[in-house]
Design a protein around this motif. Structure first.
Motif, PDB file in Angstrom:
ATOM      1  N   ARG A 400       0.857  -1.189   0.000  1.00 52.73           N
ATOM      2  CA  ARG A 400       0.000   0.000   0.000  1.00 52.73           C
ATOM      3  C   ARG A 400       0.890   1.235   0.000  1.00 52.73           C
ATOM      4  N   ILE A 401       0.729   2.039  -1.029  1.00 48.72           N
ATOM      5  CA  ILE A 401       1.513   3.272  -1.177  1.00 48.72           C
ATOM      6  C   ILE A 401       0.544   4.442  -1.223  1.00 48.72           C
ATOM      7  N   GLU A 402       0.833   5.482  -0.428  1.00 46.09           N
ATOM      8  CA  GLU A 402       0.054   6.711  -0.479  1.00 46.09           C
ATOM      9  C   GLU A 402       0.950   7.843  -0.941  1.00 46.09           C
ATOM     10  N   CYS A 403       0.430   8.656  -1.844  1.00 52.30           N
ATOM     11  CA  CYS A 403       1.222   9.768  -2.383  1.00 52.30           C
ATOM     12  C   CYS A 403       0.494  11.080  -2.125  1.00 52.30           C
ATOM     13  N   PHE A 404       1.252  12.089  -1.709  1.00 51.44           N
ATOM     14  CA  PHE A 404       0.689  13.390  -1.360  1.00 51.44           C
ATOM     15  C   PHE A 404       1.262  14.462  -2.276  1.00 51.44           C
ATOM     16  N   ASP A 405       0.395  15.410  -2.650  1.00 50.34           N
ATOM     17  CA  ASP A 405       0.820  16.541  -3.466  1.00 50.34           C
ATOM     18  C   ASP A 405       0.007  17.755  -3.050  1.00 50.34           C
ATOM     19  N   VAL A 406       0.523  18.943  -3.326  1.00 45.53           N
ATOM     20  CA  VAL A 406      -0.216  20.179  -3.060  1.00 45.53           C
ATOM     21  C   VAL A 406      -0.307  20.973  -4.350  1.00 45.53           C
ATOM     22  N   SER A 407      -1.368  21.776  -4.452  1.00 44.22           N
ATOM     23  CA  SER A 407      -1.579  22.603  -5.634  1.00 44.22           C
ATOM     24  C   SER A 407      -2.097  23.958  -5.200  1.00 44.22           C
ATOM     25  N   HIS A 408      -1.674  25.016  -5.895  1.00 41.24           N
ATOM     26  CA  HIS A 408      -2.123  26.362  -5.541  1.00 41.24           C
ATOM     27  C   HIS A 408      -1.832  27.297  -6.713  1.00 41.24           C
ATOM     28  N   THR A 409      -2.350  28.505  -6.613  1.00 44.63           N
ATOM     29  CA  THR A 409      -2.061  29.552  -7.585  1.00 44.63           C
ATOM     30  C   THR A 409      -1.394  30.691  -6.851  1.00 44.63           C
ATOM     31  N   GLY A 411       0.250  30.743  -4.180  1.00 50.95           N
ATOM     32  CA  GLY A 411       0.023  30.713  -2.742  1.00 50.95           C
ATOM     33  C   GLY A 411      -1.412  30.823  -2.295  1.00 50.95           C
ATOM     34  N   SER A 412      -2.359  31.000  -3.214  1.00 50.44           N
ATOM     35  CA  SER A 412      -3.767  31.098  -2.825  1.00 50.44           C
ATOM     36  C   SER A 412      -4.504  29.819  -3.180  1.00 50.44           C
ATOM     37  N   ASP A 413      -5.622  29.573  -2.479  1.00 51.02           N
ATOM     38  CA  ASP A 413      -6.432  28.368  -2.705  1.00 51.02           C
ATOM     39  C   ASP A 413      -5.572  27.116  -2.649  1.00 51.02           C
ATOM     40  N   VAL A 414      -4.775  26.982  -1.583  1.00 52.02           N
ATOM     41  CA  VAL A 414      -3.859  25.845  -1.474  1.00 52.02           C
ATOM     42  C   VAL A 414      -4.641  24.603  -1.067  1.00 52.02           C
ATOM     43  N   VAL A 415      -4.451  23.525  -1.806  1.00 52.30           N
ATOM     44  CA  VAL A 415      -5.129  22.264  -1.512  1.00 52.30           C
ATOM     45  C   VAL A 415      -4.102  21.135  -1.540  1.00 52.30           C
ATOM     46  N   GLY A 416      -4.451  20.050  -0.894  1.00 56.42           N
ATOM     47  CA  GLY A 416      -3.596  18.861  -0.909  1.00 56.42           C
ATOM     48  C   GLY A 416      -4.377  17.656  -1.382  1.00 56.42           C
ATOM     49  N   SER A 417      -3.650  16.673  -1.898  1.00 51.78           N
ATOM     50  CA  SER A 417      -4.295  15.443  -2.366  1.00 51.78           C
ATOM     51  C   SER A 417      -3.564  14.240  -1.793  1.00 51.78           C
ATOM     52  N   MET A 418      -4.331  13.160  -1.621  1.00 53.35           N
ATOM     53  CA  MET A 418      -3.763  11.877  -1.213  1.00 53.35           C
ATOM     54  C   MET A 418      -4.357  10.808  -2.120  1.00 53.35           C
ATOM     55  N   ARG A 437      -4.910  24.621   5.645  1.00 52.26           N
ATOM     56  CA  ARG A 437      -5.352  25.712   6.531  1.00 52.26           C
ATOM     57  C   ARG A 437      -4.275  26.751   6.754  1.00 52.26           C
ATOM     58  N   ASN A 438      -3.016  26.316   6.853  1.00 50.37           N
ATOM     59  CA  ASN A 438      -1.930  27.247   7.167  1.00 50.37           C
ATOM     60  C   ASN A 438      -0.832  27.153   6.107  1.00 50.37           C
ATOM     61  N   PRO A 439      -1.113  27.648   4.906  1.00 52.64           N
ATOM     62  CA  PRO A 439      -0.104  27.530   3.837  1.00 52.64           C
ATOM     63  C   PRO A 439       1.089  28.440   4.084  1.00 52.64           C
ATOM     64  N   ASP A 440       2.252  27.863   4.000  1.00 54.44           N
ATOM     65  CA  ASP A 440       3.482  28.649   4.163  1.00 54.44           C
ATOM     66  C   ASP A 440       4.578  27.986   3.318  1.00 54.44           C
ATOM     67  N   GLY A 441       4.290  27.797   2.058  1.00 57.99           N
ATOM     68  CA  GLY A 441       5.240  27.114   1.179  1.00 57.99           C
ATOM     69  C   GLY A 441       4.851  25.646   0.998  1.00 57.99           C
ATOM     70  N   ASP A 442       5.396  25.016  -0.032  1.00 56.75           N
ATOM     71  CA  ASP A 442       5.046  23.633  -0.359  1.00 56.75           C
ATOM     72  C   ASP A 442       5.426  22.666   0.762  1.00 56.75           C
ATOM     73  N   ALA A 443       6.609  22.839   1.347  1.00 50.39           N
ATOM     74  CA  ALA A 443       7.052  21.919   2.394  1.00 50.39           C
ATOM     75  C   ALA A 443       6.130  21.986   3.608  1.00 50.39           C
ATOM     76  N   ALA A 444       5.748  23.209   4.014  1.00 48.41           N
ATOM     77  CA  ALA A 444       4.842  23.355   5.157  1.00 48.41           C
ATOM     78  C   ALA A 444       3.473  22.765   4.853  1.00 48.41           C
TER      79      ALA A 444
END
Length: 644
Positions: A400-409, A411-418, A437-444
């Motif tokens: 079982r592998i789970e992969c996470f990514d984030v997407s934004h424009t 820095g606004s409307d930041v969302v994550g996927s699993m 909820r607290n976007p502060d760069g891709d790593a955060a």
């Protein structure tokens, strides 16, 4: 494994002329052939910044033990010599296009005494005229069945032909006039060859001549009151017209061209070619290729054209998606092979542009089908999972592998996927999405998404009685029905975050991998492996490591990781776009007097889109429940003013 510095040519020893170079391994075998306008500049690029090279190129350089070159006069000669050497040495590190499937051709064996029409696949034979390729063999047989009324060429095998000649009796096709029966002497060898030549001429695009001839003969037969013969000729004309209808008219009648399109990702590319002769699509063919270096689309086109037209006939015009780097030299090489001028073009508008877009859609579909076939193979998936386990030092394959990514424009409307893959296959019912909820760069953002996912996992373990309360606000529930199981007793379905993965993959490099590992450490989870997959060079990063893990470009493990990463990216982008679209719709309605959240939602549900609402009249808006005349007037005024 050789050090490239040990065989690097001495400074100043490489000429600045055009030429072709060869890398050889310790046994003297040629493993890569390349060309260059400036040999010194190109070869120096291999040795000056080894770390910045593509992983496949790095592997080639460490496999090689020597390099030599041949100087030529110009780029045309360089292209010709490169093609000759690739064909001669078959180097393992050069791109090799291979058919994505076996395509059938309509073949006429003009080299035989009595030419035969048949369906053939595989290598082409000397003395045989080929038409196509076609997508399906049945399409060829339908066309041949229609044309045999007018061109009754032999279609039987050598055994059937010989047996009919011995018995003095033709086969069924001879009796129904779909074969001229040369086996029993109804026509001579010369007459039968003339019929076969006419068949080939019709298939090659010279269609108008035969239809006009039959129409003339039909009129003459009617005037002579030979009505039965006129009716047969009429049916022959209809048969030819039906055969032509099966080949779509896409361009002008005088157009002979090949239309080429490429669909690619980081690891593979799919090529589709449509063959247009006499303005009609006469066939299509596809190839797939493993990308062994970081070649651009233009370079892929150049290599494909050299390989494809090494033996095949070259048309007058070739339509390509992008212009090759040395298009003038390439056109000259192809012109020499054709014995006439060849034009390479990138269509910008009109019918040819539309046809290229159709071929591009076919190329994308071909690449998707190729990936699906590759992913559906159980043995391949098992090998991919084992390769990942070996590369990352895991005790067992990550089922079982789970992969996470984030997407934004910006820095606004930041969302994550699993996204979740189990046993190498997507488990879409397990996909999850997050509003960061607290976007502060891709790593955060990665840290927040991973932490929220595993915090929920721990909370659900507490709820099932598998884990003592360890999180703030979490309480045990051993007495609850269904405790101790990941199945929710209220719904009968698995809890949303009930199953932990064996491996967490994040889209990104060392910073994102470290952020995901930090989230797991904060929660006290130490039995889930973490890695990051960086897009630029497809490097696999482990938390805390200074150097990436490089999986071979052709490995099934890297292919699976890339598929998972691309699926997480797609899922994140989809959620981000929907959220951004919703925000844009609602923002246009903000500040209108008397219009609260409930009424805004009612309006959007009723009209379906902001555009339709903007085009609606006051009467249509008042028809929405809860919207009065004053509010409708305010909406029209605000939206029409916004539109202006």
């Amino acid at each position: 494994m050789a050090d490239p510095a040990t065989y690097r040519p001495a400074p100043g020893s490489i000429p600045e002329s055009p030429g072709v170079y060869r890398f050889r391994d310790a046994g003297g075998q040629v493993i890569y052939v390349g060309k260059a306008k400036n040999l010194r500049q190109r070869l120096n690029s291999y040795f000056t910044d080894f770390a910045g090279l593509h992983p496949r190129t790095q592997t080639m350089l460490t496999t090689a033990a020597s390099v030599d070159w041949t100087v030529v006069s110009n780029e045309v000669e360089a292209l010709q010599l490169e093609y000759s050497w690739i064909k001669e040495y078959d180097p393992r590190f050069n791109v090799k296009y291979r058919d994505d499937k076996s395509y059938p051709y309509l073949a006429v064996t003009m080299g035989e005494e009595y030419p035969r029409v048949q369906v053939l696949r595989g290598a082409k034979r000397k003395g045989t005229r080929y038409f196509g390729p076609y997508s399906h063999a049945w399409a060829i047989r339908e066309t041949v069945d229609l044309l045999l009324r007018v061109f009754p060429v032999r279609t039987c095998s050598a055994g059937v032909f010989k047996r009919a000649a011995q018995m003095g009796r033709p086969c069924l096709l001879g009796y129904i006039d779909k074969c001229s029966a040369p086996c029993v002497g109804r026509v001579t060898a010369e007459e039968h060859r003339k019929i076969a030549e006419d068949f080939c001429s019709f298939m090659a695009g010279d269609t108008g001549r035969f239809i006009k001839r039959l129409e003339r003969e039909m009129r003459e037969a009617a005037e002579a009151e030979e009505f039965e013969r006129a009716a047969r000729l009429r049916d022959d004309i209809r048969a030819l017209q039906r055969a032509l209808e099966k080949q779509a008219v896409v361009l002008g009648e005088a157009t002979d061209c090949d239309v080429i399109a490429i669909a690619e990702d980081a690891l593979e590319a799919a090529v589709q070619v449509f063959y247009v002769r006499g303005g009609r699509i006469r066939g299509q063919r596809g190839w797939v290729v493993d990308k062994v270096d970081d070649a651009s689309t233009g370079e892929l086109v150049e290599r494909f054209l050299l390989q494809m037209y090494g033996d095949a006939a070259v048309p007058r015009e070739i339509l390509v998606p992008v212009e090759p780097p040395d298009s003038a030299a390439l056109a000259e090489v192809l012109s020499e092979r054709r014995g006439g001028r060849v034009e390479l073009r990138v269509p910008r508008r009109g019918d040819k542009k539309a046809l290229l877009e159709t071929v591009e859609r076919n190329a994308k579909e071909s690449l998707a089908q190729h990936k699906m076939r590759r992913a559906s193979d159980l043995t391949t998936r098992s090998r991919a999972l084992q390769e990942i386990a070996d590369a990352l030092g895991l005790e067992q394959a990550p089922l079982r592998i789970e992969c996470f990514d984030v997407s934004h424009t910006q820095g606004s409307d930041v969302v994550g996927s699993m996204v979740v893959f189990e046993d190498g296959l997507a488990r879409k019912s397990e996909y999850r999405r997050f509003a960061v909820r607290n976007p502060d760069g891709d790593a955060a953002s990665i840290h927040e998404v991973v932490r929220r996912r595993f915090k929920r996992y721990l909370e659900e373990r507490v709820a099932t009685g598998d884990l003592a309360p360890a999180l703030e606000g979490a309480e045990g529930d051993e007495e609850r029905p269904g405790a101790g199981t990941p199945i929710d007793p209220d719904t009968g379905r698995p809890r949303k975050f009930a199953y932990p993965p064996n491996l967490v993959v994040v889209d990104g490099g060392p910073a994102q991998a470290a952020a995901a590992q930090r989230a797991l450490d904060e929660l006290g989870i130490d039995d889930v492996a973490v890695c990051g997959l960086a897009k630029r060079l497809e490097e696999v990063w482990l938390p805390g490591e200074d150097h990436p893990v490089i999986l071979p470009r052709g490995s099934e493990g890297l292919y699976l990781l890339q598929r998972i990463r691309d699926e997480a990216h797609r899922f994140a982008i989809t959620y981000h776009r929907s959220k951004r679209s919703k925000a844009l719709k609602e923002s246009a309605l903000d500040g209108i007097p008397g219009l609260g959240p409930a009424r805004r939602q009612a309006l959007l549900r009723h009209f379906g889109s902001l555009k339709r609402l903007r085009d609606a009249t006051e009467e249509e808006i008042r028809a929405v429940p809860g919207i009065g005349p004053a509010t409708a007037e305010a909406i029209v005024s605000a939206l029409r003013g916004d539109k202006a």
